[in-house]
Scaffold this active site. Structure first.
Site, PDB file in Angstrom:
ATOM      1  N   HIS A  84       0.810  -1.232  -0.089  1.00  0.00           N
ATOM      2  CA  HIS A  84      -0.042   0.014  -0.156  1.00  0.00           C
ATOM      3  C   HIS A  84       0.936   1.176   0.005  1.00  0.00           C
ATOM      4  CE1 HIS A  84       0.012  -0.182   4.457  1.00  0.00           C
ATOM      5  NE2 HIS A  84      -0.034   1.322   4.389  1.00  0.00           N
ATOM      6  N   ASP A 220       1.179  -7.674   2.408  1.00  0.00           N
ATOM      7  CA  ASP A 220       1.337  -6.436   2.194  1.00  0.00           C
ATOM      8  C   ASP A 220       2.625  -5.768   1.842  1.00  0.00           C
ATOM      9  OD1 ASP A 220       0.937  -3.715   1.735  1.00  0.00           O
ATOM     10  OD2 ASP A 220      -0.319  -3.311   3.414  1.00  0.00           O
ATOM     11  N   SER A 644       3.841   2.045   8.412  1.00  0.00           N
ATOM     12  CA  SER A 644       3.703   1.033   7.326  1.00  0.00           C
ATOM     13  C   SER A 644       4.907   1.110   6.702  1.00  0.00           C
ATOM     14  CB  SER A 644       2.651   1.786   6.404  1.00  0.00           C
ATOM     15  OG  SER A 644       1.408   1.547   6.824  1.00  0.00           O
TER      16      SER A 644
END
Ligand code: ARG
Ligand code: GLU
Length: 709
Positions: A84, A220, A644
Site C-alpha cells: 500500500h 502487504d 507502514s
C-alpha cells in the site's frame, strides 16, 4: 498479604516487563529504554541500533516517500516496503494492458526495474539536540507572534549553519510541543525504482473489509531499489546511476516467532496526540470524528458504485478510494476504542492528579483550566476547519482545482506577474496529473452530495447564502458541471491562457470558481483568523502543560514525545489479545486462514490459482513451519500511520516482519495506548519471501539477500 502483593506487582511493573507503548527517539535509548528492551529479551546493544560513528540498524531504515517507512535488505540497495506504500507507483505503471495492480510485477534484471520520478528514500545520518539554539532569546518575549518569529529565525539559521556534507540536508523538528528541538542530517535518494509487486489479491488481500482488522492474511509488501550516482551519493534519476551500497542492510531470519518473543519496530510514525486534555478528546469523539466519517461515508458509497461497474474507473480511483477509506475506517475504530476504554474518564482522573501538584506552582497552576477554556472556544472553528478540509480540499476534483485556481488569482493580486506565471506552470502540471484519474460522472455525483453534507454539518454561522435554507443541489451541480471550465484539463488550460489580467478576469467569471469563492470567503473571514489565533494560543498552553508533565514525571512514567514523522523505536512482545468477553485472538495467522476467507473472483477475497496450488501441495520450501505457512502476526509495539513498511526486528537485529497495520480495537492508540488491546500487525517475513520465491519465481532477489536459517 495484600500489601505484599501490591509491592511485588509494582516491582514487577517497574522492572519493565509489562512496560510497553511509547515511540522513542533512537539517539536517546540509553538508560530506561535499554533496560526495558533487555528485560523484554533484546540481545543486541543500543549502539547496534543507533550509532553515528559506525554503521547501525538506523542506516538501513529510510523514510519512504515522506509518508511510509522502508528497509534495505541487500548490499545492492534492495528496498522493502508495503504494497500500500508503493501502490501509487504500481498504479502509475499500470494500464488495462499491463495491469500490475491486478497481476503483480517482477523485474527480471536491473534494466527492467521501473523508475518513479518524484519518489524518494531518506536516510538519517545523525540526530543532534539543538534546543538551546532554537529557544535562545525567546524566554522574555511575551508576544506569541514575536516568539514564533524568533523561533523560526533561529531554526533557519541553525539549518544553515550546522555542518553537513554538500549532498546532505539539515532538518529540524520540535518534540514535546516546543520543549525540545532536534536537528536531523539526512540524505535524500531520488532514484527509486520498482522491482517487484505481488498481485493485489496477495498484497491487498482482504482490502477494505479486512483493513484495520485482525486476524489478517495480507501479503502487504512491494520491493524497490535505491540507485545512487557513481560515488554512491543521492542523485536524480539517471540511466547511469548504480545500485546504492548501504552502510547496513538487514539480515533476514527464517527462524520464526512465537508468542512472547521480543520484537521492536523502527520507523517514521507520523502523528499522535497522547497528551490531549480530556475536553479535546471529548470533542474528537463527539464532533470531529463523526463529521469526518459522515462525509467520507457518502463519498465512498458513490465511488464504490462506479468502480464496481467500470474497470477503467476502478483503476483510476483505486488509489484514492483506498486512501479515503483507510482513515474513514480508522476514525470509526478510534471512536469505538476511546469510548470502550473510557479514555475521557481516565484523562479526567489524571488531570485531577496533575492539578493537585500544579496548584503549588504559579507557572502551572492555571494551565489546565486555561487549556480547557481555549478548547471550548476552539470548538466551532475546529469543526468548520475539519469540514472544509474534507469537502473542499480532499474529495472532489472540481472543488480542489477551483480552490487552487482561486489561489492563483490571489497571487497575482498580492505578489505580481512573475510569481503568478511561475505558480501557474506548476499548477497546470498538478492539474494535468489530477485529470489522469478523473471521471466527470463520479466527480459530479460526489460534488452534489458534498455540498448537501456541507450545508448540514457546518455550524450555521459559517454557511454561505447559496447553501442556506433550501437550495436545489441538482440545479447548482448541473449548472456548474455544464458551464464551468473546471471539468477538463483542456478547458482549464484554456482558462489559464492569456495575459495575467485576462486570466484573472476569466477566473473570476467562472461559475465553478464563483461557487468555491462563496464558501471560502466566509471561511477566510470568519473561520480562519479565529482558528489560527486559538491554535497558536493552544500550542503555547500545551507547551507549558507538557513542560509540567515532564517536570512531574519519573523515568518509569515513560513520557515520550508525540509522533512527528521522525525516526522512532517502539518495542514489545508478540502477543494475542482479548477484545471482549470470551473472545481471544491468537497472535499468528496461517495460509489456512486466507483459504477460509477465499471467495472466487471477489474483488477483496480472491486468491490467485498459483497460490492455491502451492497451498494444496504445501509447497512452502524453506519458508514453511511444521507444514504450515505463517502469514501475519501481532505484537504490542506502539505504531501509527507512517510506520507502514517499518521493519519488525528480532532480539538479534534480524528482520522478521514488515509492519502494515493495527488492530481495530486498538486504533485509539494515537490518543491513548492500552497494552491490553493495542497491537500492531505485521506480515511475517517468511510469507514475503515465499511469495517472492515460490509464487513469483523471483529467485534472483532471494539470492541477493542474507538469509539466516
Ligand atoms: N490501515 C493501513 C494503513 O493505515 C493499511 C492501509 C491500506 N489501505 C486500504 N484501504 N486497505 O496504512
Ligand atoms: N497502515 C498504516 C500506514 O500507512 C500503518 C498502520 C497504522 O496506522 O498503525 O502507515
Amino acid at each position: 498479604m495484600k500489601k505484599l502483593l501490591i509491592l511485588a506487582l509494582s516491582i514487577w511493573f517497574s522492572n519493565g516487563y509489562s512496560q510497553q507503548g511509547g515511540m522513542w527517539i533512537p539517539s536517546l535509548l540509553k538508560g530506561q529504554n535499554e533496560k526495558e528492551m533487555k528485560n523484554l529479551g533484546m540481545k543486541i546493544s543500543i549502539s547496534d541500533i543507533y550509532n553515528v560513528n559506525s554503521s547501525s540498524l538506523k542506516d538501513a531504515v529510510p523514510q519512504f516517500n515522506g509518508g511510509c517507512t522502508s528497509e534495505v535488505i541487500s548490499d545492492k540497495g534492495l528496498l522493502l516496503t508495503n504494497h500500500h506504500c508503493g501502490y501509487g507507483q504500481i498504479q502509475a505503471h499500470s494500464s488495462l494492458q499491463n495491469d500490475y495492480l491486478t497481476n503483480g510485477f517482477v523485474a527480471k534484471n536491473f534494466s527492467e526495474e521501473l523508475p518513479n520520478p518524484g519518489t524518494d528514500a531518506t536516510f538519517i545520518v545523525r540526530i543532534e539536540d539543538v534546543t538551546t539554539k532554537i529557544l535562545k532569546g525567546t524566554e522574555n518575549i511575551s508576544s506569541l507572534e514575536e516568539k514564533e518569529k524568533l523561533i523560526q529565525k533561529n531554526i533557519s539559521e541553525t539549518i544553515l549553519n550546522s555542518p553537513k556534507e554538500s549532498w546532505q540536508e539539515n532538518r529540524i523538528k520540535t518534540f514535546f510541543k516546543g520543549n525540545q528541538y532536534l536537528l536531523f542530517v539526512v540524505e535524500v535518494f531520488k532514484d527509486v525504482r520498482l522491482v517487484m509487486a505481488p498481485p493485489s489479491s496477495i498484497g491487498k488481500f482482504g482490502s477494505d473489509t479486512d483493513n484495520w482488522v485482525w486476524p489478517r492474511h495480507t501479503g502487504d509488501f512491494s520491493i524497490f531499489r535505491i540507485y545512487a550516482d557513481k560515488n554512491n551519493r543521492p542523485a536524480e534519476y539517471s540511466k547511469d546511476n548504480i545500485p546504492y551500497k548501504p552502510k547496513h542492510f538487514f539480515p533476514i531470519s527464517l527462524k520464526g516467532i512465537k508468542e512472547n518473543d521480543f520484537t521492536f519496530v523502527f520507523g517514521y510514525p507520523g502523528y499522535t496526540n497522547e497528551y490531549l486534555p480530556a475536553i479535546a478528546v471529548e470533542q474528537l469523539v463527539n464532533q470531529i470524528n463523526p463529521a469526518r466519517v459522515a462525509i467520507r461515508d457518502a463519498i465512498l458509497k458513490i465511488q464504490d458504485e462506479y468502480m464496481r461497474k467500470d474497470p477503467q474507473i476502478k483503476i483510476q480511483y483505486a488509489s484514492r478510494y483506498a486512501r479515503t477509506a483507510n482513515y474513514w475506517k480508522k476514525w470509526k475504530g478510534e471512536n469505538l476504542g476511546l469510548i470502550k476504554t473510557n479514555v475521557i474518564d481516565i484523562k479526567k482522573k489524571n488531570e485531577k492528579i496533575f492539578q493537585e501538584k500544579a496548584v503549588k506552582n504559579p507557572k502551572y497552576a492555571s494551565v489546565l483550566a486555561q487549556l480547557t477554556e481555549k478548547y471550548k472556544e476552539y470548538e466551532p472553528y475546529n469543526l468548520a476547519m475539519t469540514i472544509s478540509q474534507e469537502v473542499i480540499l480532499r474529495n472532489n476534483d472540481l472543488l480542489i482545482n477551483a480552490y487552487k485556481i482561486n489561489d492563483l488569482a490571489k497571487i497575482y493580486e498580492y505578489r505580481g506577474a512573475q510569481s503568478f506565471t511561475d505558480r501557474k506552470a506548476n499548477l497546470l502540471k498538478d492539474i494535468e496529473d489530477i485529470f489522469k484519474n478523473y471521471n466527470i460522472n463520479v466527480d459530479k455525483d460526489v460534488f452534489e452530495k458534498s455540498i448537501v453534507i456541507y450545508s448540514e454539518l457546518m455550524p450555521k454561522q459559517f454557511i454561505p447564502e447559496i447553501l442556506s435554507k433550501s437550495f436545489d443541489s441538482k440545479a447548482i451541480t448541473n449548472k456548474i458541471y455544464s458551464e464551468s471550465a473546471l471539468v477538463s484539463y483542456d478547458k482549464i488550460k484554456n482558462l489559464l491562457s492569456g495575459t495575467p489580467e485576462e486570466i484573472v478576469k476569466k477566473i473570476n467569471n467562472d461559475v465553478g470558481i464563483k461557487f468555491v469563492n462563496s464558501l471560502t470567503t466566509i471561511f477566510y473571514d470568519k473561520v480562519m483568523p479565529n482558528y489560527q489565533k486559538i491554535t497558536s494560543e493552544i500550542n503555547e498552553l500545551e507547551k507549558i502543560y507538557m513542560e509540567a508533565i515532564l517536570e512531574y514525571s519519573k523515568p518509569s512514567d515513560r513520557v515520550f514525545p508525540d509522533a512527528n514523522s521522525t525516526l522512532r523505536v517502539t518495542y514489545g512482545k508478540v502477543k494475542g489479545y482479548s477484545p471482549s468477553d470470551a473472545v481471544y485472538y491468537e497472535p499468528i495467522t496461517y495460509l489456512e486462514g486466507a483459504m477460509e476467507k477465499y471467495i472466487p473472483n471477489d474483488y477483496e477475497f480472491d486468491i490467485p490459482e498459483k497460490l492455491r496450488e502451492l497451498y494444496e501441495k504445501k509447497d512452502y520450501g524453506m519458508y514453511g513451519y511444521k507444514g504450515k505457512m505463517p502469514v501475519c502476526f501481532i505484537a504490542t509495539n506502539h505504531t501509527t500511520g507512517g510506520n507502514s513498511g517499518s521493519p519488525a526486528i528480532d532480539a538479534y537485529g534480524n528482520l522478521i516482519g514488515l509492519n502494515f497495520d493495527r488492530v481495530w480495537e486498538g486504533t485509539m492508540s494515537d490518543i491513548y495506548y492500552s497494552p491490553d488491546i493495542c497491537r500492531n500487525i505485521m506480515v511475517d517475513i517468511r510469507y514475503v519471501l515465499f511469495v517472492i520465491d515460490k509464487y513469483a519465481g523471483a529467485k534472483h532477489l532471494i539470492e541477493e539477500m542474507k538469509i539466516i536459517k
